[in-house]
Design a protein around this motif. Structure first.
Motif, PDB file in Angstrom:
ATOM      1  N   THR A   1      -3.187   0.615   6.608  1.00 41.16           N
ATOM      2  CA  THR A   1      -4.042   1.719   6.182  1.00 41.16           C
ATOM      3  C   THR A   1      -5.188   1.930   7.167  1.00 41.16           C
ATOM      4  O   THR A   1      -5.558   1.026   7.919  1.00 41.16           O
ATOM      5  CB  THR A   1      -4.623   1.444   4.783  1.00 41.16           C
TER       6      THR A   1
ATOM      7  N   SER B   1       0.805  -1.223   0.000  1.00 35.58           N
ATOM      8  CA  SER B   1       0.000   0.000   0.000  1.00 35.58           C
ATOM      9  C   SER B   1       0.839   1.275   0.000  1.00 35.58           C
ATOM     10  O   SER B   1       0.337   2.343  -0.359  1.00 35.58           O
ATOM     11  CB  SER B   1      -0.963   0.004   1.194  1.00 35.58           C
TER      12      SER B   1
ATOM     13  N   ARG C   1      -3.277   6.525   0.081  1.00 31.04           N
ATOM     14  CA  ARG C   1      -4.137   6.186   1.222  1.00 31.04           C
ATOM     15  C   ARG C   1      -3.484   6.652   2.516  1.00 31.04           C
ATOM     16  O   ARG C   1      -2.268   6.805   2.582  1.00 31.04           O
ATOM     17  CB  ARG C   1      -4.374   4.677   1.301  1.00 31.04           C
TER      18      ARG C   1
ATOM     19  N   SER D   1     -10.791   3.558  15.758  1.00 34.43           N
ATOM     20  CA  SER D   1     -11.696   3.496  14.609  1.00 34.43           C
ATOM     21  C   SER D   1     -12.210   4.903  14.356  1.00 34.43           C
ATOM     22  O   SER D   1     -12.325   5.712  15.284  1.00 34.43           O
ATOM     23  CB  SER D   1     -12.853   2.531  14.870  1.00 34.43           C
TER      24      SER D   1
ATOM     25  N   SER E   1     -11.786  10.474  -9.140  1.00 35.31           N
ATOM     26  CA  SER E   1     -11.111   9.183  -9.276  1.00 35.31           C
ATOM     27  C   SER E   1     -10.375   9.040 -10.604  1.00 35.31           C
ATOM     28  O   SER E   1      -9.605   8.097 -10.792  1.00 35.31           O
ATOM     29  CB  SER E   1     -12.112   8.034  -9.132  1.00 35.31           C
TER      30      SER E   1
ATOM     31  N   MET F   1      -9.171   3.833   7.417  1.00 39.79           N
ATOM     32  CA  MET F   1     -10.350   4.402   6.770  1.00 39.79           C
ATOM     33  C   MET F   1     -10.533   3.949   5.323  1.00 39.79           C
ATOM     34  O   MET F   1      -9.601   3.958   4.529  1.00 39.79           O
ATOM     35  CB  MET F   1     -10.320   5.942   6.806  1.00 39.79           C
ATOM     36  N   GLN F   2     -11.732   3.546   5.024  1.00 47.70           N
ATOM     37  CA  GLN F   2     -12.121   3.270   3.651  1.00 47.70           C
ATOM     38  C   GLN F   2     -12.386   4.596   2.924  1.00 47.70           C
ATOM     39  O   GLN F   2     -12.826   5.567   3.535  1.00 47.70           O
ATOM     40  CB  GLN F   2     -13.374   2.403   3.619  1.00 47.70           C
ATOM     41  N   ARG F   3     -12.120   4.623   1.641  1.00 48.88           N
ATOM     42  CA  ARG F   3     -12.343   5.849   0.881  1.00 48.88           C
ATOM     43  C   ARG F   3     -13.831   6.088   0.662  1.00 48.88           C
ATOM     44  O   ARG F   3     -14.617   5.155   0.560  1.00 48.88           O
ATOM     45  CB  ARG F   3     -11.617   5.797  -0.461  1.00 48.88           C
ATOM     46  N   GLY F   4     -14.196   7.373   0.565  1.00 50.31           N
ATOM     47  CA  GLY F   4     -15.564   7.777   0.270  1.00 50.31           C
ATOM     48  C   GLY F   4     -15.579   8.699  -0.932  1.00 50.31           C
ATOM     49  O   GLY F   4     -14.560   8.875  -1.610  1.00 50.31           O
TER      50      GLY F   4
ATOM     51  N   HIS G   1      -2.120   6.019   6.198  1.00 53.85           N
ATOM     52  CA  HIS G   1      -1.504   4.920   6.937  1.00 53.85           C
ATOM     53  C   HIS G   1      -1.214   5.364   8.363  1.00 53.85           C
ATOM     54  O   HIS G   1      -1.112   6.557   8.648  1.00 53.85           O
ATOM     55  CB  HIS G   1      -0.187   4.498   6.284  1.00 53.85           C
TER      56      HIS G   1
ATOM     57  N   ARG H   1     -16.386   9.002   9.529  1.00 52.85           N
ATOM     58  CA  ARG H   1     -16.192  10.047   8.539  1.00 52.85           C
ATOM     59  C   ARG H   1     -17.172  11.202   8.770  1.00 52.85           C
ATOM     60  O   ARG H   1     -18.377  10.990   8.918  1.00 52.85           O
ATOM     61  CB  ARG H   1     -16.373   9.457   7.145  1.00 52.85           C
TER      62      ARG H   1
END
Length: 292
Positions: free
Chosen positions: A125, A78, A108, A177, A159, A127-130, A110, A180
């Protein structure tokens, strides 16, 4: 808000040819120890790969030779193409670093941890991307207040690789955790992008310094908020000036309230005539009064 920052010029490190920051040194992050020692982490690039370097300045002394903190591939695939934009905070359990890693396609956020601020352990990494960072997330800033943890960072919504960027926020109770919040600051009329936030809290007000790209020129601006959600822009606080190391651009601010009561701003500058984005770290200082 107009503030008279006194420029102190480029930060000088002992260097030899071929160093990891031979082309570019930028996105500094500075912490002051109780005894006045300054510790800096920053992005260094040799033109091929970005890495996170670190340097120390003892009280009354000069900056020591930079050392490697986080190399490319530290967390695996990553961040295999580069690591950059460190933010370091002290916690009761040790030091915590959030940084940007690039895998060749997308950046991303980290995280890494350390017991001594020297040896770091990768945590992968976060958080997931939004939709706000579908094209990438980078340049994080952690702010721990009395109520919660804030994570501000640069989000790239496009994107397909567009360079428009926004400031995004997330919150956490412990840093384990994240929830967002979404975009908190977008480019206004005349701006192409906003990026590289640095936030600090004073008297229950969050002051965020950030890079404002107005097309060909990057300057440092500030916004304030009482809740982290609604922001008031306070305008430009530092612009390119003169024929010195920051005559063409000022970028990637890190603002620190120092023990002597002054405020230091470490940032990246490039001089007029630069064609390689060969940023070097600079320092400006403000003696106060501040944050009234």
């Amino acid at each position: 808000m107009v503030v008279d920052w006194i420029r102190e010029g480029e930060v000088s490190f002992p260097r030899t040819p071929g160093e990891p920051d031979s082309l570019r040194a930028w996105r500094p992050w500075v912490l002051e120890e109780a005894d006045g020692t300054l510790r800096m982490w920053y992005t260094g690039s040799d033109g091929t790969t970005s890495r996170i370097l670190t340097a120390v300045r003892p009280p009354g002394g000069i900056w020591g030779r930079p050392a490697m903190a986080i190399d490319a591939g530290f967390a695996g695939d990553s961040d295999s193409y580069g690591a950059e934009s460190p933010c370091v905070v002290k916690t009761p359990g040790g030091s915590l670093m959030v940084y940007g890693g690039f895998d060749g396609k997308v950046s991303r956020l980290h995280m890494a941890t350390s017991d001594d601020s020297h040896r770091w352990d990768p945590q992968g990494t976060i958080m997931q991307r939004g939709p706000e960072d579908a094209g990438g997330a980078n340049h994080p800033c952690l702010l721990i207040t009395g109520e919660r943890w804030w994570l501000f960072y640069t989000g790239y919504p496009d994107s397909s690789g567009g360079q428009r960027s926004v400031l995004v926020a997330a919150v956490s109770q412990t840093g384990a955790s994240w929830d967002r919040v979404g975009t908190v600051l977008e480019p206004e009329q005349g701006e192409i992008a906003v990026s590289h936030p640095c936030a600090l809290e004073v008297s229950r007000t969050i002051y965020t310094f950030y890079a404002s790209d107005v097309g060909g020129t990057i300057r440092i601006a500030m916004a304030t908020s009482s809740d982290g959600l609604s922001w008031d822009r306070r305008g430009t606080v530092l612009e390119p000036e003169g024929k010195g190391p920051d005559g063409l651009s000022v970028h990637t601010p890190c603002v620190v309230r120092l023990h002597d009561g002054s405020v230091g701003m470490w940032y990246a500058g490039i001089p007029i005539g630069d064609e390689e984005l060969g940023y070097r770290i600079c320092l400006a200082r403000f003696s106060g009064p501040w944050f009234t």
